[in-house]
Design an enzyme around this catalytic site. Structure first.
Site, PDB file in Angstrom:
ATOM      1  N   GLY A  17       0.824  -1.216   0.000  1.00 12.33           N
ATOM      2  CA  GLY A  17       0.000   0.000   0.000  1.00 12.33           C
ATOM      3  C   GLY A  17       0.851   1.256   0.000  1.00 12.33           C
ATOM      4  N   HIS A  18       2.013   1.189  -0.645  1.00  7.50           N
ATOM      5  CA  HIS A  18       2.984   2.308  -0.551  1.00  7.50           C
ATOM      6  C   HIS A  18       2.513   3.577  -1.249  1.00  7.50           C
ATOM      7  CE1 HIS A  18       3.763   0.924  -4.598  1.00  7.50           C
ATOM      8  NE2 HIS A  18       4.473   2.009  -4.814  1.00  7.50           N
ATOM      9  N   VAL A  22      -0.883   6.238   4.383  1.00  6.25           N
ATOM     10  CA  VAL A  22       0.017   5.679   5.406  1.00  6.25           C
ATOM     11  C   VAL A  22       1.249   5.060   4.750  1.00  6.25           C
ATOM     12  CG1 VAL A  22       0.247   3.944   7.237  1.00  6.25           C
ATOM     13  CG2 VAL A  22      -1.875   5.265   7.022  1.00  6.25           C
ATOM     14  N   SER A 113      -7.649  -0.981  12.901  1.00  8.79           N
ATOM     15  CA  SER A 113      -8.288   0.338  13.005  1.00  8.79           C
ATOM     16  C   SER A 113      -8.992   0.429  14.351  1.00  8.79           C
ATOM     17  CB  SER A 113      -9.318   0.486  11.896  1.00  8.79           C
ATOM     18  OG  SER A 113     -10.173   1.575  12.166  1.00  8.79           O
ATOM     19  N   SER A 114      -9.158   1.661  14.851  1.00 12.85           N
ATOM     20  CA  SER A 114      -9.882   1.842  16.118  1.00 12.85           C
ATOM     21  C   SER A 114     -11.350   1.427  15.983  1.00 12.85           C
ATOM     22  CB  SER A 114      -9.793   3.298  16.573  1.00 12.85           C
ATOM     23  OG  SER A 114     -10.326   4.158  15.587  1.00 12.85           O
ATOM     24  N   CYS A 115     -11.847   1.247  14.746  1.00 12.12           N
ATOM     25  CA  CYS A 115     -13.263   0.878  14.604  1.00 12.12           C
ATOM     26  C   CYS A 115     -13.514  -0.600  14.899  1.00 12.12           C
ATOM     27  CB  CYS A 115     -13.794   1.271  13.238  1.00 12.12           C
ATOM     28  SG  CYS A 115     -13.181   0.224  11.956  1.00 12.12           S
ATOM     29  N   TYR A 142     -16.162  -3.490   7.497  1.00 15.07           N
ATOM     30  CA  TYR A 142     -14.731  -3.155   7.569  1.00 15.07           C
ATOM     31  C   TYR A 142     -14.142  -3.630   8.902  1.00 15.07           C
ATOM     32  CZ  TYR A 142     -10.776   0.247   7.904  1.00 15.07           C
ATOM     33  OH  TYR A 142      -9.559   0.875   8.053  1.00 15.07           O
ATOM     34  N   LYS A 146     -11.177  -6.304   9.597  1.00 15.91           N
ATOM     35  CA  LYS A 146      -9.966  -5.950  10.357  1.00 15.91           C
ATOM     36  C   LYS A 146      -9.787  -6.905  11.552  1.00 15.91           C
ATOM     37  CE  LYS A 146      -8.198  -2.518   8.088  1.00 15.91           C
ATOM     38  NZ  LYS A 146      -6.847  -2.634   7.524  1.00 15.91           N
ATOM     39  N   HIS A 185     -12.615  10.637   4.569  1.00 19.04           N
ATOM     40  CA  HIS A 185     -12.790  10.816   6.014  1.00 19.04           C
ATOM     41  C   HIS A 185     -13.034  12.298   6.303  1.00 19.04           C
ATOM     42  CE1 HIS A 185     -10.423   6.965   6.139  1.00 19.04           C
ATOM     43  NE2 HIS A 185     -11.371   6.690   7.010  1.00 19.04           N
TER      44      HIS A 185
HETATM   45  N1  LIG Z   1      -6.939   6.588   6.984  1.00 16.14           N
HETATM   46  C1  LIG Z   1      -7.318   6.358   8.232  1.00 16.14           C
HETATM   47  O1  LIG Z   1      -7.874   7.234   8.916  1.00 16.14           O
HETATM   48  C2  LIG Z   1      -7.045   5.018   8.868  1.00 16.14           C
HETATM   49  C3  LIG Z   1      -6.416   4.002   8.180  1.00 16.14           C
HETATM   50  N2  LIG Z   1      -6.211   2.794   8.818  1.00 16.14           N
HETATM   51  C4  LIG Z   1      -5.536   1.695   8.110  1.00 16.14           C
HETATM   52  O2  LIG Z   1      -4.276   2.120   7.664  1.00 16.14           O
HETATM   53  C5  LIG Z   1      -3.956   1.457   6.440  1.00 16.14           C
HETATM   54  C6  LIG Z   1      -3.610   2.470   5.371  1.00 16.14           C
HETATM   55  O3  LIG Z   1      -4.720   3.331   5.155  1.00 16.14           O
HETATM   56  P1  LIG Z   1      -4.600   4.620   4.224  1.00 16.14           P
HETATM   57  O4  LIG Z   1      -3.196   4.844   3.846  1.00 16.14           O
HETATM   58  O5  LIG Z   1      -5.376   5.681   4.867  1.00 16.14           O
HETATM   59  O6  LIG Z   1      -5.425   4.146   2.938  1.00 16.14           O
HETATM   60  P2  LIG Z   1      -5.234   4.581   1.411  1.00 16.14           P
HETATM   61  O7  LIG Z   1      -6.544   4.338   0.752  1.00 16.14           O
HETATM   62  O8  LIG Z   1      -4.645   5.935   1.334  1.00 16.14           O
HETATM   63  O9  LIG Z   1      -4.155   3.544   0.871  1.00 16.14           O
HETATM   64  C7  LIG Z   1      -4.462   2.192   0.725  1.00 16.14           C
HETATM   65  C8  LIG Z   1      -3.442   1.561  -0.188  1.00 16.14           C
HETATM   66  O10 LIG Z   1      -3.796   0.190  -0.346  1.00 16.14           O
HETATM   67  C9  LIG Z   1      -3.684  -0.132  -1.705  1.00 16.14           C
HETATM   68  N3  LIG Z   1      -4.596  -1.205  -2.068  1.00 16.14           N
HETATM   69  C10 LIG Z   1      -5.916  -1.317  -1.781  1.00 16.14           C
HETATM   70  N4  LIG Z   1      -6.415  -2.426  -2.330  1.00 16.14           N
HETATM   71  C11 LIG Z   1      -5.389  -3.036  -2.988  1.00 16.14           C
HETATM   72  C12 LIG Z   1      -5.284  -4.198  -3.754  1.00 16.14           C
HETATM   73  N5  LIG Z   1      -6.334  -4.997  -3.966  1.00 16.14           N
HETATM   74  N6  LIG Z   1      -4.090  -4.510  -4.289  1.00 16.14           N
HETATM   75  C13 LIG Z   1      -3.015  -3.709  -4.113  1.00 16.14           C
HETATM   76  N7  LIG Z   1      -3.048  -2.594  -3.376  1.00 16.14           N
HETATM   77  C14 LIG Z   1      -4.238  -2.253  -2.828  1.00 16.14           C
HETATM   78  C15 LIG Z   1      -4.059   1.137  -2.447  1.00 16.14           C
HETATM   79  O11 LIG Z   1      -3.557   1.050  -3.753  1.00 16.14           O
HETATM   80  P3  LIG Z   1      -3.944   2.086  -4.908  1.00 16.14           P
HETATM   81  O12 LIG Z   1      -3.058   3.264  -4.656  1.00 16.14           O
HETATM   82  O13 LIG Z   1      -3.643   1.355  -6.160  1.00 16.14           O
HETATM   83  O14 LIG Z   1      -5.394   2.376  -4.711  1.00 16.14           O
HETATM   84  C16 LIG Z   1      -3.379   2.168  -1.585  1.00 16.14           C
HETATM   85  O15 LIG Z   1      -2.045   2.331  -1.948  1.00 16.14           O
HETATM   86  C17 LIG Z   1      -5.160   0.573   6.106  1.00 16.14           C
HETATM   87  O16 LIG Z   1      -4.939  -0.719   6.594  1.00 16.14           O
HETATM   88  C18 LIG Z   1      -6.275   1.226   6.875  1.00 16.14           C
HETATM   89  O17 LIG Z   1      -7.292   0.290   7.170  1.00 16.14           O
HETATM   90  C19 LIG Z   1      -6.602   2.587  10.107  1.00 16.14           C
HETATM   91  C20 LIG Z   1      -7.220   3.560  10.815  1.00 16.14           C
HETATM   92  C21 LIG Z   1      -7.496   4.856  10.268  1.00 16.14           C
HETATM   93  C1  LIG Z   2     -10.981   5.932  10.431  1.00 13.19           C
HETATM   94  C2  LIG Z   2     -12.370   5.420  10.550  1.00 13.19           C
HETATM   95  O1  LIG Z   2     -13.223   6.152   9.679  1.00 13.19           O
HETATM   96  C3  LIG Z   2     -14.582   5.772   9.625  1.00 13.19           C
HETATM   97  O2  LIG Z   2     -15.260   6.130  10.790  1.00 13.19           O
HETATM   98  P1  LIG Z   2     -15.518   7.580  11.290  1.00 13.19           P
HETATM   99  O3  LIG Z   2     -14.606   7.892  12.407  1.00 13.19           O
HETATM  100  O4  LIG Z   2     -16.959   7.732  11.587  1.00 13.19           O
HETATM  101  O5  LIG Z   2     -15.033   8.422  10.031  1.00 13.19           O
HETATM  102  P2  LIG Z   2     -15.287   9.757   9.270  1.00 13.19           P
HETATM  103  O6  LIG Z   2     -13.988  10.429   9.231  1.00 13.19           O
HETATM  104  O7  LIG Z   2     -15.933   9.506   7.960  1.00 13.19           O
HETATM  105  O8  LIG Z   2     -16.343  10.594  10.134  1.00 13.19           O
HETATM  106  C4  LIG Z   2     -16.047  11.069  11.415  1.00 13.19           C
HETATM  107  C5  LIG Z   2     -17.166  11.936  11.936  1.00 13.19           C
HETATM  108  O9  LIG Z   2     -17.136  13.159  11.194  1.00 13.19           O
HETATM  109  C6  LIG Z   2     -18.453  13.485  10.753  1.00 13.19           C
HETATM  110  N1  LIG Z   2     -18.360  14.323   9.567  1.00 13.19           N
HETATM  111  C7  LIG Z   2     -18.748  15.627   9.511  1.00 13.19           C
HETATM  112  N2  LIG Z   2     -18.628  16.111   8.273  1.00 13.19           N
HETATM  113  C8  LIG Z   2     -18.096  15.085   7.532  1.00 13.19           C
HETATM  114  C9  LIG Z   2     -17.742  14.989   6.170  1.00 13.19           C
HETATM  115  O10 LIG Z   2     -17.872  15.921   5.392  1.00 13.19           O
HETATM  116  N3  LIG Z   2     -17.216  13.792   5.765  1.00 13.19           N
HETATM  117  C10 LIG Z   2     -17.057  12.732   6.624  1.00 13.19           C
HETATM  118  N4  LIG Z   2     -16.519  11.586   6.153  1.00 13.19           N
HETATM  119  N5  LIG Z   2     -17.435  12.804   7.918  1.00 13.19           N
HETATM  120  C11 LIG Z   2     -17.933  13.963   8.356  1.00 13.19           C
HETATM  121  C12 LIG Z   2     -19.095  12.125  10.554  1.00 13.19           C
HETATM  122  O11 LIG Z   2     -20.495  12.251  10.515  1.00 13.19           O
HETATM  123  C13 LIG Z   2     -18.570  11.360  11.761  1.00 13.19           C
HETATM  124  O12 LIG Z   2     -19.341  11.675  12.886  1.00 13.19           O
HETATM  125  C14 LIG Z   2     -14.864   4.335   9.595  1.00 13.19           C
HETATM  126  O13 LIG Z   2     -15.882   4.137   8.676  1.00 13.19           O
HETATM  127  C15 LIG Z   2     -13.696   3.469   9.637  1.00 13.19           C
HETATM  128  O14 LIG Z   2     -13.339   3.199   8.348  1.00 13.19           O
HETATM  129  C16 LIG Z   2     -12.463   3.971  10.265  1.00 13.19           C
HETATM  130  O15 LIG Z   2     -11.562   3.221  10.554  1.00 13.19           O
END
Ligand SMILES: NC(=O)C1=CN([C@@H]2O[C@H](COP(=O)(O)OP(=O)(O)OC[C@H]3O[C@@H](n4cnc5c(N)ncnc54)[C@H](OP(=O)(O)O)[C@@H]3O)[C@@H](O)[C@H]2O)C=CC1
Ligand SMILES: C[C@H]1O[C@H](OP(=O)(O)OP(=O)(O)OC[C@H]2O[C@@H](n3cnc4c(=O)[nH]c(N)nc43)[C@H](O)[C@@H]2O)[C@@H](O)[C@@H](O)C1=O
Length: 317
Positions: A17-18, A22, A113-115, A142, A146, A185
Protein backbone atom coordinates in the site's frame (compact mmCIF):
# COMPACT_ATOMS: atom_id res chain seq x y z
CA UNK A 1 3.82 -7.77 26.25
CA UNK A 2 7.44 -8.32 25.23
CA UNK A 3 10.17 -5.94 24.25
CA UNK A 4 12.39 -7.69 21.73
CA UNK A 5 14.75 -5.41 19.79
CA UNK A 6 14.41 -6.16 16.08
CA UNK A 7 16.94 -4.75 13.60
CA UNK A 8 15.51 -3.30 10.42
CA UNK A 9 19.02 -2.47 9.23
CA UNK A 10 20.05 -4.37 6.11
CA UNK A 11 16.68 -6.14 5.72
CA UNK A 12 14.34 -6.08 2.75
CA UNK A 13 11.20 -4.25 3.86
CA UNK A 14 7.95 -4.48 1.89
CA UNK A 15 5.45 -1.67 2.36
CA UNK A 16 2.12 -2.99 1.06
CA UNK A 17 0.00 0.00 0.00
CA UNK A 18 2.98 2.31 -0.55
CA UNK A 19 0.98 4.70 -2.75
CA UNK A 20 -1.61 5.30 -0.03
CA UNK A 21 -1.56 7.91 2.73
CA UNK A 22 0.02 5.68 5.41
CA UNK A 23 2.14 3.66 2.98
CA UNK A 24 3.71 6.79 1.52
CA UNK A 25 4.40 8.13 5.02
CA UNK A 26 6.08 4.80 5.84
CA UNK A 27 8.22 5.14 2.71
CA UNK A 28 9.24 8.68 3.84
CA UNK A 29 10.04 7.40 7.33
CA UNK A 30 11.98 4.35 6.12
CA UNK A 31 14.20 6.58 3.97
CA UNK A 32 15.94 7.36 7.27
CA UNK A 33 16.64 3.66 7.94
CA UNK A 34 19.28 1.52 6.28
CA UNK A 35 16.81 -0.89 4.62
CA UNK A 36 16.17 -2.29 1.17
CA UNK A 37 12.70 -0.95 0.44
CA UNK A 38 10.42 -3.17 -1.65
CA UNK A 39 7.17 -1.96 -3.21
CA UNK A 40 4.77 -3.19 -5.89
CA UNK A 41 1.72 -1.36 -7.13
CA UNK A 42 -1.69 -2.84 -7.82
CA UNK A 43 -0.90 -3.48 -11.51
CA UNK A 44 2.06 -5.63 -10.47
CA UNK A 45 0.26 -7.47 -7.69
CA UNK A 46 -3.44 -7.17 -6.86
CA UNK A 47 -3.44 -8.11 -3.19
CA UNK A 48 -6.98 -9.52 -3.47
CA UNK A 49 -5.67 -12.06 -5.98
CA UNK A 50 -4.34 -15.02 -4.03
CA UNK A 51 -2.27 -16.51 -6.88
CA UNK A 52 -0.68 -13.15 -7.72
CA UNK A 53 0.23 -12.54 -4.07
CA UNK A 54 1.68 -16.03 -3.60
CA UNK A 55 3.74 -15.79 -6.81
CA UNK A 56 5.06 -12.32 -5.95
CA UNK A 57 6.07 -13.31 -2.41
CA UNK A 58 7.78 -16.50 -3.63
CA UNK A 59 9.82 -14.40 -6.05
CA UNK A 60 10.64 -11.41 -3.80
CA UNK A 61 10.65 -12.99 -0.31
CA UNK A 62 10.62 -9.75 1.72
CA UNK A 63 12.04 -10.16 5.23
CA UNK A 64 9.81 -7.53 6.83
CA UNK A 65 6.24 -6.55 5.89
CA UNK A 66 4.22 -3.45 6.80
CA UNK A 67 0.66 -4.37 5.74
CA UNK A 68 -0.77 -0.88 5.03
CA UNK A 69 -2.86 -1.83 2.00
CA UNK A 70 -6.62 -1.92 2.43
CA UNK A 71 -9.91 -0.75 1.05
CA UNK A 72 -10.27 2.50 3.04
CA UNK A 73 -12.79 5.33 3.28
CA UNK A 74 -14.93 7.47 5.52
CA UNK A 75 -18.30 6.83 7.05
CA UNK A 76 -20.28 6.95 3.76
CA UNK A 77 -17.81 4.78 1.84
CA UNK A 78 -17.87 2.21 4.65
CA UNK A 79 -21.64 2.27 4.91
CA UNK A 80 -22.37 1.96 1.17
CA UNK A 81 -19.51 -0.15 -0.27
CA UNK A 82 -20.12 -2.77 2.41
CA UNK A 83 -19.35 -5.80 0.21
CA UNK A 84 -16.07 -4.36 -1.06
CA UNK A 85 -14.98 -3.33 2.43
CA UNK A 86 -15.46 -6.82 3.86
CA UNK A 87 -14.29 -8.84 0.85
CA UNK A 88 -11.19 -6.84 -0.13
CA UNK A 89 -9.98 -6.41 3.42
CA UNK A 90 -10.36 -10.05 4.38
CA UNK A 91 -8.72 -11.14 1.10
CA UNK A 92 -5.78 -8.72 1.46
CA UNK A 93 -5.13 -9.73 5.09
CA UNK A 94 -5.45 -13.49 4.43
CA UNK A 95 -3.34 -13.46 1.25
CA UNK A 96 -0.52 -11.29 2.52
CA UNK A 97 -0.22 -12.85 5.97
CA UNK A 98 -0.29 -16.40 4.60
CA UNK A 99 2.26 -15.57 1.87
CA UNK A 100 4.53 -13.85 4.39
CA UNK A 101 4.49 -17.01 6.52
CA UNK A 102 5.04 -19.36 3.56
CA UNK A 103 8.01 -17.35 2.36
CA UNK A 104 9.76 -16.96 5.68
CA UNK A 105 9.10 -13.30 6.51
CA UNK A 106 10.79 -12.57 9.83
CA UNK A 107 8.34 -9.91 10.93
CA UNK A 108 4.99 -8.50 9.80
CA UNK A 109 2.87 -5.63 11.07
CA UNK A 110 -0.87 -5.70 10.36
CA UNK A 111 -2.67 -2.35 10.43
CA UNK A 112 -6.15 -2.61 11.91
CA UNK A 113 -8.29 0.34 13.00
CA UNK A 114 -9.88 1.84 16.12
CA UNK A 115 -13.26 0.88 14.60
CA UNK A 116 -12.68 -2.76 15.63
CA UNK A 117 -13.80 -1.84 19.15
CA UNK A 118 -17.47 -2.18 20.19
CA UNK A 119 -19.58 0.92 19.55
CA UNK A 120 -20.25 1.45 23.24
CA UNK A 121 -17.02 0.11 24.76
CA UNK A 122 -15.69 2.02 27.79
CA UNK A 123 -13.58 5.06 26.87
CA UNK A 124 -10.70 5.42 26.40
CA UNK A 125 -10.69 2.21 24.33
CA UNK A 126 -8.39 -0.41 25.77
CA UNK A 127 -6.95 -3.17 23.61
CA UNK A 128 -8.77 -5.79 25.73
CA UNK A 129 -12.16 -4.40 24.59
CA UNK A 130 -11.98 -6.12 21.20
CA UNK A 131 -14.84 -8.63 20.73
CA UNK A 132 -16.67 -7.60 23.89
CA UNK A 133 -19.80 -6.14 22.26
CA UNK A 134 -21.68 -5.10 19.10
CA UNK A 135 -19.90 -2.97 16.51
CA UNK A 136 -20.87 0.42 15.02
CA UNK A 137 -23.24 -0.52 12.14
CA UNK A 138 -21.87 2.03 9.60
CA UNK A 139 -18.49 0.29 9.49
CA UNK A 140 -19.28 -3.23 10.66
CA UNK A 141 -18.08 -4.99 7.44
CA UNK A 142 -14.73 -3.16 7.57
CA UNK A 143 -14.38 -3.80 11.31
CA UNK A 144 -15.16 -7.52 10.90
CA UNK A 145 -12.50 -7.75 8.16
CA UNK A 146 -9.97 -5.95 10.36
CA UNK A 147 -10.79 -8.26 13.29
CA UNK A 148 -10.26 -11.21 10.92
CA UNK A 149 -6.85 -9.76 10.00
CA UNK A 150 -5.91 -9.48 13.67
CA UNK A 151 -7.01 -13.05 14.33
CA UNK A 152 -5.14 -14.38 11.27
CA UNK A 153 -1.91 -12.71 12.43
CA UNK A 154 -2.50 -14.02 15.96
CA UNK A 155 -3.16 -17.59 14.71
CA UNK A 156 0.06 -17.68 12.65
CA UNK A 157 1.92 -16.41 15.71
CA UNK A 158 0.47 -19.10 17.97
CA UNK A 159 0.60 -22.06 15.55
CA UNK A 160 3.81 -21.32 13.63
CA UNK A 161 5.65 -18.93 15.93
CA UNK A 162 5.61 -16.11 13.34
CA UNK A 163 6.58 -12.70 14.70
CA UNK A 164 3.41 -11.05 13.36
CA UNK A 165 2.03 -8.06 15.28
CA UNK A 166 -1.12 -5.93 14.98
CA UNK A 167 -1.53 -2.21 15.62
CA UNK A 168 -4.80 -0.25 15.86
CA UNK A 169 -4.51 3.29 14.52
CA UNK A 170 -6.98 6.02 15.38
CA UNK A 171 -8.39 8.33 12.63
CA UNK A 172 -5.44 9.49 10.51
CA UNK A 173 -4.88 12.48 8.26
CA UNK A 174 -2.12 14.22 6.32
CA UNK A 175 -0.44 14.38 2.91
CA UNK A 176 -1.75 11.82 0.44
CA UNK A 177 -5.24 11.73 1.97
CA UNK A 178 -8.30 11.06 -0.20
CA UNK A 179 -10.21 14.33 -0.79
CA UNK A 180 -13.28 12.85 -2.46
CA UNK A 181 -16.29 14.96 -1.32
CA UNK A 182 -18.43 11.94 -0.29
CA UNK A 183 -16.10 8.99 0.21
CA UNK A 184 -13.30 10.62 2.26
CA UNK A 185 -12.79 10.82 6.01
CA UNK A 186 -13.84 13.94 7.89
CA UNK A 187 -10.43 15.69 7.93
CA UNK A 188 -9.91 15.63 4.16
CA UNK A 189 -13.59 16.36 3.50
CA UNK A 190 -13.59 19.46 5.69
CA UNK A 191 -10.23 20.78 4.45
CA UNK A 192 -11.62 20.63 0.93
CA UNK A 193 -15.07 22.02 1.80
CA UNK A 194 -13.73 24.97 3.82
CA UNK A 195 -11.09 25.71 1.20
CA UNK A 196 -13.65 25.72 -1.62
CA UNK A 197 -15.97 27.92 0.45
CA UNK A 198 -13.13 30.37 1.10
CA UNK A 199 -12.20 30.52 -2.58
CA UNK A 200 -15.81 30.90 -3.79
CA UNK A 201 -16.79 33.30 -0.99
CA UNK A 202 -19.63 30.98 0.15
CA UNK A 203 -21.63 32.25 3.16
CA UNK A 204 -21.75 28.89 4.94
CA UNK A 205 -20.32 25.39 5.15
CA UNK A 206 -22.31 22.28 6.01
CA UNK A 207 -20.77 19.67 8.30
CA UNK A 208 -22.32 16.19 8.47
CA UNK A 209 -24.16 14.84 11.51
CA UNK A 210 -24.91 16.55 14.81
CA UNK A 211 -21.35 17.71 15.51
CA UNK A 212 -21.43 15.90 18.88
CA UNK A 213 -19.39 12.74 18.05
CA UNK A 214 -15.86 12.83 19.41
CA UNK A 215 -12.85 11.74 17.38
CA UNK A 216 -9.10 11.47 17.94
CA UNK A 217 -6.86 12.50 15.04
CA UNK A 218 -3.25 11.46 14.45
CA UNK A 219 -0.96 13.05 11.84
CA UNK A 220 0.18 10.39 9.38
CA UNK A 221 3.93 10.98 9.77
CA UNK A 222 3.54 10.39 13.51
CA UNK A 223 1.69 7.19 12.61
CA UNK A 224 4.57 6.03 10.37
CA UNK A 225 7.08 6.83 13.11
CA UNK A 226 5.04 4.81 15.64
CA UNK A 227 4.87 1.86 13.22
CA UNK A 228 8.65 1.83 12.71
CA UNK A 229 9.20 2.18 16.46
CA UNK A 230 6.89 -0.76 17.21
CA UNK A 231 8.37 -2.89 14.43
CA UNK A 232 11.75 -2.47 16.14
CA UNK A 233 10.65 -2.77 19.76
CA UNK A 234 7.47 -4.81 20.08
CA UNK A 235 6.81 -8.49 19.73
CA UNK A 236 3.62 -9.97 21.17
CA UNK A 237 0.15 -11.30 20.45
CA UNK A 238 -1.58 -8.32 22.07
CA UNK A 239 -2.80 -5.39 20.00
CA UNK A 240 -1.19 -1.96 20.33
CA UNK A 241 -3.33 1.16 19.93
CA UNK A 242 -1.72 4.07 18.06
CA UNK A 243 -3.14 7.52 18.76
CA UNK A 244 -2.63 10.77 20.60
CA UNK A 245 -4.82 9.97 23.60
CA UNK A 246 -6.81 13.21 23.03
CA UNK A 247 -10.12 13.76 21.28
CA UNK A 248 -12.37 16.62 20.18
CA UNK A 249 -16.01 16.98 19.08
CA UNK A 250 -16.67 17.21 15.35
CA UNK A 251 -18.19 20.69 15.92
CA UNK A 252 -15.02 21.95 17.65
CA UNK A 253 -12.89 20.21 15.04
CA UNK A 254 -14.76 21.96 12.20
CA UNK A 255 -13.96 25.31 13.84
CA UNK A 256 -10.25 24.41 14.00
CA UNK A 257 -10.23 23.43 10.31
CA UNK A 258 -12.04 26.67 9.38
CA UNK A 259 -9.40 28.66 11.26
CA UNK A 260 -6.46 26.81 9.67
CA UNK A 261 -7.96 27.24 6.20
CA UNK A 262 -8.84 30.89 6.88
CA UNK A 263 -12.60 30.62 6.42
CA UNK A 264 -14.79 32.86 8.57
CA UNK A 265 -18.32 32.10 7.32
CA UNK A 266 -21.07 30.16 9.08
CA UNK A 267 -20.94 26.48 10.00
CA UNK A 268 -24.16 24.43 10.05
CA UNK A 269 -24.89 20.74 10.63
CA UNK A 270 -26.79 18.32 8.38
CA UNK A 271 -28.36 15.93 10.87
CA UNK A 272 -29.68 13.70 8.07
CA UNK A 273 -26.06 12.50 7.70
CA UNK A 274 -24.80 9.69 9.98
CA UNK A 275 -22.84 10.43 13.17
CA UNK A 276 -21.32 6.96 13.43
CA UNK A 277 -19.64 5.96 16.68
CA UNK A 278 -20.37 8.50 19.44
CA UNK A 279 -16.77 8.44 20.69
CA UNK A 280 -13.56 6.73 19.63
CA UNK A 281 -10.69 7.69 21.92
CA UNK A 282 -7.83 5.22 22.23
CA UNK A 283 -6.12 4.30 25.47
CA UNK A 284 -2.49 4.75 24.46
CA UNK A 285 -0.87 3.60 27.69
CA UNK A 286 0.57 0.41 26.13
CA UNK A 287 2.14 2.51 23.38
CA UNK A 288 3.51 5.02 25.90
CA UNK A 289 4.90 2.09 27.92
CA UNK A 290 6.78 1.04 24.80
CA UNK A 291 8.39 4.48 24.62
CA UNK A 292 6.39 6.32 21.94
CA UNK A 293 4.23 9.45 22.01
CA UNK A 294 2.73 11.59 19.25
CA UNK A 295 4.59 14.87 18.70
CA UNK A 296 2.51 16.75 16.10
CA UNK A 297 -0.25 18.95 17.54
CA UNK A 298 -3.63 18.93 15.79
CA UNK A 299 -3.16 22.51 14.65
CA UNK A 300 0.33 21.91 13.22
CA UNK A 301 -0.77 18.69 11.56
CA UNK A 302 -3.76 20.44 9.97
CA UNK A 303 -1.53 23.27 8.72
CA UNK A 304 0.75 20.71 7.07
CA UNK A 305 -2.18 18.75 5.68
CA UNK A 306 -3.73 21.93 4.25
CA UNK A 307 -0.39 22.92 2.67
CA UNK A 308 -0.16 19.44 1.10
CA UNK A 309 -3.74 19.75 -0.18
CA UNK A 310 -2.96 23.13 -1.78
CA UNK A 311 0.26 21.79 -3.33
CA UNK A 312 -1.64 18.83 -4.80
CA UNK A 313 -4.27 21.21 -6.22
CA UNK A 314 -1.55 23.31 -7.87
CA UNK A 315 0.21 20.24 -9.25
CA UNK A 316 -3.06 18.99 -10.77
CA UNK A 317 -3.65 22.28 -12.67
N1 LIG B 1 -6.94 6.59 6.98
C1 LIG B 1 -7.32 6.36 8.23
O1 LIG B 1 -7.87 7.23 8.92
C2 LIG B 1 -7.05 5.02 8.87
C3 LIG B 1 -6.42 4.00 8.18
N2 LIG B 1 -6.21 2.79 8.82
C4 LIG B 1 -5.54 1.70 8.11
O2 LIG B 1 -4.28 2.12 7.66
C5 LIG B 1 -3.96 1.46 6.44
C6 LIG B 1 -3.61 2.47 5.37
O3 LIG B 1 -4.72 3.33 5.16
P1 LIG B 1 -4.60 4.62 4.22
O4 LIG B 1 -3.20 4.84 3.85
O5 LIG B 1 -5.38 5.68 4.87
O6 LIG B 1 -5.43 4.15 2.94
P2 LIG B 1 -5.23 4.58 1.41
O7 LIG B 1 -6.54 4.34 0.75
O8 LIG B 1 -4.65 5.94 1.33
O9 LIG B 1 -4.15 3.54 0.87
C7 LIG B 1 -4.46 2.19 0.73
C8 LIG B 1 -3.44 1.56 -0.19
O10 LIG B 1 -3.80 0.19 -0.35
C9 LIG B 1 -3.68 -0.13 -1.70
N3 LIG B 1 -4.60 -1.21 -2.07
C10 LIG B 1 -5.92 -1.32 -1.78
N4 LIG B 1 -6.41 -2.43 -2.33
C11 LIG B 1 -5.39 -3.04 -2.99
C12 LIG B 1 -5.28 -4.20 -3.75
N5 LIG B 1 -6.33 -5.00 -3.97
N6 LIG B 1 -4.09 -4.51 -4.29
C13 LIG B 1 -3.01 -3.71 -4.11
N7 LIG B 1 -3.05 -2.59 -3.38
C14 LIG B 1 -4.24 -2.25 -2.83
C15 LIG B 1 -4.06 1.14 -2.45
O11 LIG B 1 -3.56 1.05 -3.75
P3 LIG B 1 -3.94 2.09 -4.91
O12 LIG B 1 -3.06 3.26 -4.66
O13 LIG B 1 -3.64 1.35 -6.16
O14 LIG B 1 -5.39 2.38 -4.71
C16 LIG B 1 -3.38 2.17 -1.58
O15 LIG B 1 -2.05 2.33 -1.95
C17 LIG B 1 -5.16 0.57 6.11
O16 LIG B 1 -4.94 -0.72 6.59
C18 LIG B 1 -6.28 1.23 6.88
O17 LIG B 1 -7.29 0.29 7.17
C19 LIG B 1 -6.60 2.59 10.11
C20 LIG B 1 -7.22 3.56 10.82
C21 LIG B 1 -7.50 4.86 10.27
C1 LIG C 1 -10.98 5.93 10.43
C2 LIG C 1 -12.37 5.42 10.55
O1 LIG C 1 -13.22 6.15 9.68
C3 LIG C 1 -14.58 5.77 9.63
O2 LIG C 1 -15.26 6.13 10.79
P1 LIG C 1 -15.52 7.58 11.29
O3 LIG C 1 -14.61 7.89 12.41
O4 LIG C 1 -16.96 7.73 11.59
O5 LIG C 1 -15.03 8.42 10.03
P2 LIG C 1 -15.29 9.76 9.27
O6 LIG C 1 -13.99 10.43 9.23
O7 LIG C 1 -15.93 9.51 7.96
O8 LIG C 1 -16.34 10.59 10.13
C4 LIG C 1 -16.05 11.07 11.41
C5 LIG C 1 -17.17 11.94 11.94
O9 LIG C 1 -17.14 13.16 11.19
C6 LIG C 1 -18.45 13.49 10.75
N1 LIG C 1 -18.36 14.32 9.57
C7 LIG C 1 -18.75 15.63 9.51
N2 LIG C 1 -18.63 16.11 8.27
C8 LIG C 1 -18.10 15.08 7.53
C9 LIG C 1 -17.74 14.99 6.17
O10 LIG C 1 -17.87 15.92 5.39
N3 LIG C 1 -17.22 13.79 5.77
C10 LIG C 1 -17.06 12.73 6.62
N4 LIG C 1 -16.52 11.59 6.15
N5 LIG C 1 -17.44 12.80 7.92
C11 LIG C 1 -17.93 13.96 8.36
C12 LIG C 1 -19.10 12.12 10.55
O11 LIG C 1 -20.49 12.25 10.52
C13 LIG C 1 -18.57 11.36 11.76
O12 LIG C 1 -19.34 11.68 12.89
C14 LIG C 1 -14.86 4.33 9.59
O13 LIG C 1 -15.88 4.14 8.68
C15 LIG C 1 -13.70 3.47 9.64
O14 LIG C 1 -13.34 3.20 8.35
C16 LIG C 1 -12.46 3.97 10.26
O15 LIG C 1 -11.56 3.22 10.55
Amino acid sequence: MTNAPFELKGRSVYVAGHRGMVGSALVRRLAGEDVKLVTADRREVDLCNQAAVFDWFAKVRPQVVFLAAAKVGGIVANNTLRAEFIYDNIAIAANVIHAAHRNGAEKLMFLGSSCIYPKLAPQPLREESVLTGPLEPTNEPYAIAKIAGIKIAEAYRSQYGCDFISVMPTNLYGPGDNYHPEMSHVVAALIRRFHEAKVSGAKGVVVWGTGTPRREFLYVDDMADACVHLMKTYSGAGLINIGTGEDITIAEFARVVAEVVGYSGEISFDTSRPDGTPRKLLDVSRLAGLGWRATTSLEDGLKRAYAAYQAAQLAAQ
